[in-house]
Write an enzyme that holds these catalytic residues in place. Sequence first.
Site, short mmCIF file in Angstrom:
data_model
loop_
_atom_site.label_atom_id
_atom_site.label_comp_id
_atom_site.label_asym_id
_atom_site.label_seq_id
_atom_site.Cartn_x
_atom_site.Cartn_y
_atom_site.Cartn_z
N LYS A 195 0.15 4.24 -0.24
CA LYS A 195 -0.47 5.43 0.35
C LYS A 195 -0.23 6.63 -0.60
CE LYS A 195 -0.03 3.23 4.79
NZ LYS A 195 0.14 3.31 6.23
N GLY A 223 2.99 2.39 10.72
CA GLY A 223 3.88 3.54 10.57
C GLY A 223 5.31 3.29 11.02
N GLU A 232 -6.52 5.03 7.86
CA GLU A 232 -6.23 6.43 7.53
C GLU A 232 -7.41 7.08 6.82
OE1 GLU A 232 -2.56 5.53 5.58
OE2 GLU A 232 -1.67 5.05 7.51
N HIS A 262 -9.42 1.57 5.02
CA HIS A 262 -8.13 1.70 5.71
C HIS A 262 -8.28 2.70 6.86
CE1 HIS A 262 -3.97 2.68 6.56
NE2 HIS A 262 -3.65 1.56 5.95
N GLU A 318 -5.13 -4.64 10.74
CA GLU A 318 -4.07 -3.64 10.89
C GLU A 318 -4.30 -2.84 12.17
OE1 GLU A 318 -2.29 -2.64 6.72
OE2 GLU A 318 -3.87 -1.22 7.19
N SER A 353 3.89 -2.08 10.19
CA SER A 353 5.35 -2.13 10.38
C SER A 353 5.97 -3.46 9.97
CB SER A 353 5.72 -1.81 11.83
OG SER A 353 5.25 -0.53 12.18
N ASN A 366 0.88 -1.18 0.00
CA ASN A 366 0.00 0.00 0.00
C ASN A 366 0.91 1.22 0.00
OD1 ASN A 366 -1.79 2.06 0.47
ND2 ASN A 366 -2.35 1.41 2.54
P1 13P Z 1 3.31 0.41 7.55
O1 13P Z 1 3.77 -0.90 6.94
O2 13P Z 1 4.07 1.59 7.05
O3 13P Z 1 3.25 0.32 9.05
O4 13P Z 1 1.80 0.65 7.05
C1 13P Z 1 0.88 -0.36 7.23
C2 13P Z 1 -0.34 0.00 6.49
O5 13P Z 1 -1.07 0.90 6.88
C3 13P Z 1 -0.65 -0.75 5.27
O6 13P Z 1 -1.93 -0.49 4.81
#
Ligand code: 13P
Length: 269
Positions: free
Chosen positions: A14, A183, A107, A105, A177, A223, A12
């Site tokens: 983002k 993050g 976010e 997600h 997640e 992570s 992902n």
């Molecule tokens: P990270 O792997 O950067 O922690 O992000 C996880 C995530 O939100 C994947 O959708």
Amino acid sequence: MSRTRVPLVAGNWKMNLNHLEAMYFIQQFTWLMRNAHYDYEHSAEIAICPPFTSIRSVQVLLQAEKAPIRIGAQNVSPISGGAFTGDISADMLKQLDCRYVIIGHSERRKYHPEDDANLINKVRAVLVAGIQPILCVGESIAERSQGIELEYAIDQVSKVTRDLSDEEVSQMIIAYEPLWAIGGNGSASPQIAQNAAAAIRQYLLSIYGNYVAQKVRILYGGSVNSANVVSLMQGPDVDGFLIGGASLKPDEFSKIARLVTIASAQRDE
Ligand code: 13P
């Protein structure tokens, strides 16, 4: 790969990598995989979920490279078309060879109005277009400190799946997640990832029966990197990963896909 559920390693991106950077990534990544003799047919499935603006470039390059790497989108409109400025429909994504769409997600739940009705409509829109939704669930530190993390994640799953048919649910992928692990601040332990995946599968079993419970892939996200992915893959209910930061580096992402392939083969021996 003998298992019924082929592991999925999904990146992902983002809001990272413009279309030029995305093209550079794909060139490097496909070269690394070729160099490692990655056997796409018998290994973990790989997906990349770029921002909308990079999807077409990624599609064209993957076609040119003949690399069977799947494309996913990070969001979709619940509506099929019309006067909805700024939105992208599931059909438009299907035209770009998108096989997956990330829905809900954390976010997006945080920064946009993603209520349950909206998420259900997005899942439906995606399924109608022949695309598989990757539904994200997971608790914040507040629920974890109250010890209600599993109930919370299952509640998030049930709020979206309860109006769907068995057949529709069987097409879904669920990504657990936990917000506190996203993050790069430290992933959940393998035990936490397995416990959540097992609880979600148990829920699917109790409501939709064995066929659906055995078919739906449950991913862990938060992570994930090449140093922790092998231990995270030990849990028998963990079917792969949704990866943020580590999916932006071609060498790291390629290493993760190869490690998942090896770890899942060893687990299933
Ligand atoms: P990270 O792997 O950067 O922690 O992000 C996880 C995530 O939100 C994947 O959708």
